[in-house]
Write an enzyme that holds these catalytic residues in place. Structure first.
Site, PDB file in Angstrom:
ATOM      1  N   LEU A  87       0.836  -1.186   0.000  1.00  0.00           N
ATOM      2  CA  LEU A  87       0.000   0.000   0.000  1.00  0.00           C
ATOM      3  C   LEU A  87       0.878   1.246   0.000  1.00  0.00           C
ATOM      4  O   LEU A  87       1.971   1.250   0.576  1.00  0.00           O
ATOM      5  CB  LEU A  87      -0.905   0.023   1.236  1.00  0.00           C
ATOM      6  CG  LEU A  87      -1.884  -1.139   1.410  1.00  0.00           C
ATOM      7  CD1 LEU A  87      -2.700  -0.947   2.686  1.00  0.00           C
ATOM      8  CD2 LEU A  87      -2.807  -1.261   0.212  1.00  0.00           C
ATOM      9  N   ASP A  88       0.394   2.310  -0.643  1.00  0.00           N
ATOM     10  CA  ASP A  88       1.101   3.583  -0.588  1.00  0.00           C
ATOM     11  C   ASP A  88       1.200   4.052   0.863  1.00  0.00           C
ATOM     12  O   ASP A  88       0.361   3.702   1.706  1.00  0.00           O
ATOM     13  CB  ASP A  88       0.362   4.650  -1.398  1.00  0.00           C
ATOM     14  CG  ASP A  88       0.302   4.320  -2.872  1.00  0.00           C
ATOM     15  OD1 ASP A  88       1.211   3.622  -3.356  1.00  0.00           O
ATOM     16  OD2 ASP A  88      -0.658   4.751  -3.539  1.00  0.00           O
ATOM     17  N   ARG A  89       2.187   4.874   1.130  1.00  0.00           N
ATOM     18  CA  ARG A  89       2.396   5.376   2.497  1.00  0.00           C
ATOM     19  C   ARG A  89       1.134   6.044   3.052  1.00  0.00           C
ATOM     20  O   ARG A  89       0.768   5.851   4.213  1.00  0.00           O
ATOM     21  CB  ARG A  89       3.565   6.362   2.515  1.00  0.00           C
ATOM     22  CG  ARG A  89       3.848   6.966   3.888  1.00  0.00           C
ATOM     23  CD  ARG A  89       5.061   7.866   3.859  1.00  0.00           C
ATOM     24  NE  ARG A  89       4.861   9.035   3.013  1.00  0.00           N
ATOM     25  CZ  ARG A  89       4.299  10.168   3.430  1.00  0.00           C
ATOM     26  NH1 ARG A  89       3.841  10.277   4.669  1.00  0.00           N
ATOM     27  NH2 ARG A  89       4.162  11.197   2.607  1.00  0.00           N
TER      28      ARG A  89
ATOM     29  N   ARG B 169      -6.507   5.807  -7.792  1.00  0.00           N
ATOM     30  CA  ARG B 169      -6.365   7.261  -7.764  1.00  0.00           C
ATOM     31  C   ARG B 169      -6.373   7.846  -9.177  1.00  0.00           C
ATOM     32  O   ARG B 169      -7.006   8.879  -9.438  1.00  0.00           O
ATOM     33  CB  ARG B 169      -5.062   7.625  -7.033  1.00  0.00           C
ATOM     34  CG  ARG B 169      -5.055   7.175  -5.587  1.00  0.00           C
ATOM     35  CD  ARG B 169      -3.664   7.160  -4.971  1.00  0.00           C
ATOM     36  NE  ARG B 169      -3.124   8.492  -4.772  1.00  0.00           N
ATOM     37  CZ  ARG B 169      -1.934   8.722  -4.219  1.00  0.00           C
ATOM     38  NH1 ARG B 169      -1.165   7.708  -3.819  1.00  0.00           N
ATOM     39  NH2 ARG B 169      -1.503   9.961  -4.072  1.00  0.00           N
TER      40      ARG B 169
END
Length: 477
Positions: A187-189, A290
């Site tokens: 997962l992205d930060r 996104r």
């Protein structure tokens, strides 16, 4: 500021200048030494909470690399000033004099010439950014060696960039006692939610195969700008990486990779400004949800990359349209009480290209040079530079503006020192709560014979009563 945790650094040895011969040091020996030191540290040595954030005591961390071909025959000072531009030029000579920069574990002088095979070491004084105090939760550990965790926003998965101990892998090691971890989904930060982690290579390999063959279904929840349309919405626009360094990805019908995401409206806020949306990605491109939401005209409302009018204009990249012309970004701020030598004025150009005989082996050029703190350059080809170049440049300028604005905001209170007395780095202000995460949450993962989910985050609580209506059912797949 809390007392500094001491991370052992070997005493400097040897003469202050060059020597007729230098003992060769194996990089593997250096890495084992670093690993042994790290394993002695406990969570109490590393972490503390203050001001509503989880913090790390500053520490020296040893980065090392063997001399590159283009360094040989140049002085150590010249190499660092030209190759490693994450620090001001005036930093390196005192660092060499203090033994913070060494060759083959020996203190050297700034005029020492780098030789073939030398191990160059830099003891970097690290100030890790703070993260949320929301705990990294263990959802379940299976008998087969699969660990399911709920990751808060603000915490990266792997040690990278300025983050080391404030990462999922290190927190699991230091706070929960796990070892030899194999993250399966990343997962992205800024993204929160479910992560699958293998506790052995076999389960990790099996789960990765299930992911790549689409036997694992991923379900996300997000909060977007505007009133999302009703019904099942499918976006199948191809996605490509535009610039690795910026983590920037875009829809590109010509050069993008096949991508497909299903969306469905869950609820609309009372003010009609935001909608909570259910997302089911069928492929796994970077930033896929996104980017697809931006293309549809409903970007995640607090997304600094894809809901940014300063970069994308008022249309925000809807339908893949790039801004034709935008007014220049407002003038870059300048910290008034920090010297120009200590303040980055703009992104540094990349280091000189390697000579033909010093080119890295095939497949190695994509790795990050951790000593330099740099990342790989843009992936733009000559053909696409005319299309994407202006957007990349604008995003770079916007990020520089944000970095300099942070320096301007450094407190000037006389009781709070502005700079570290060990590395002269300015103490950065704390992130605000809205900088710790974006409204994107990995809510549920399902596979052959299993399913795990988390509670909906607070920002999506209004959608709780609608979630059963849309969630994936294995029997209907």
């Amino acid at each position: 500021m809390k007392g500094e945790r001491k991370h052992r650094r070997p005493e400097s040895r040897g003469p202050d200048g060059d020597t007729p011969a230098r003992k060769a040091i194996k990089l593997s020996d250096h890495r084992q030494e670093q690993k042994d030191e790290d394993e002695l540290l406990t969570a109490a040595d590393i972490y503390f909470e203050e001001g509503g954030l989880q913090r790390i005591h500053p520490y020296f961390f040893k980065f090392a690399t063997h001399a590159k071909g283009r360094w040989v025959g140049r002085t150590i000072l010249e190499v660092f000033r030209s190759e490693f531009r994450d620090r001001p030029p005036g930093y390196y000579e005192p660092a060499i004099a203090q033994g913070i920069i060494e060759i083959n574990n020996e203190k050297v002088g700034p005029s020492t010439v780098v030789r073939n095979g030398d191990l160059v070491t830099h003891f970097i004084h690290r100030h890790e950014p703070p993260v949320t105090t929301q705990p990294l939760t263990i959802v379940q550990e299976t008998d087969s060696g699969l660990l399911i965790v709920d990751k808060p926003g603000s915490i990266p998965v792997h040690p990278s960039g300025r983050y080391n101990y404030n990462s999922v892998v290190k927190i699991l090691e230091k706070k929960h006692g796990y070892r030899a971890l194999h993250p399966i989904n990343r997962l992205d930060r800024l993204t929160s939610g479910l992560m699958l982690v293998g506790l052995n290579a076999n389960v990790a390999r099996r789960m990765e195969n299930d992911l790549s063959s689409h036997r694992i279904q991923k379900e996300y929840i997000c909060k977007v700008k505007g009133v999302f349309p009703t019904g099942r919405i499918i976006c199948d626009q191809p996605i490509r990486v535009i610039a690795h360094k910026l983590s920037l990805n875009c829809v590109d019908p010509n050069e993008g990779k096949p991508s497909l995401t299903e969306f469905e409206l869950l609820s609309v806020d009372d003010d009609q400004m935001h909608s909570v949306v259910y997302c089911r990605p069928k492929t796994g491109r970077t930033h896929q949800i996104r980017v697809h939401l931006q293309f549809l005209g409903y970007p995640i409302a607090n997304d600094p990359l894809y809901c940014n009018t300063e970069v994308w204009g008022d249309n925000l990249g809807k339908n893949g349209e790039l801004p034709l012309a935008l007014p220049p970004l407002s003038e870059l701020p300048t910290p008034t009480d920090t010297s120009a030598a200590e303040t980055p004025a703009a992104p540094s150009p990349p280091p000189p290209a390697p000579t033909e005989e010093a080119k890295p082996p095939a497949g190695k050029d994509k790795k990050v040079n951790k000593m330099a703190g740099t990342t790989s350059a843009s992936l733009l080809t000559d053909e696409s530079r005319a299309t994407w170049g202006p957007l990349v440049s604008r995003m770079e300028s916007w990020k520089t503006k944000q970095e300099l604005a942070i320096l301007v905001d450094v407190p000037t209170d006389a009781d709070a020192p502005r700079k570290c007395d060990k590395c002269s780095d300015p103490f950065m202000p704390d992130p605000t709560p809205d900088q710790l995460y974006i409204w994107l949450h990995a809510w549920r993962y399902s596979g052959p014979g299993w399913s795990y989910e988390t509670k909906l985050p607070a920002w999506a609580s209004g959608a709780t009563e609608h979630i059963d209506r849309v969630k994936y059912q294995k029997e209907s797949a």
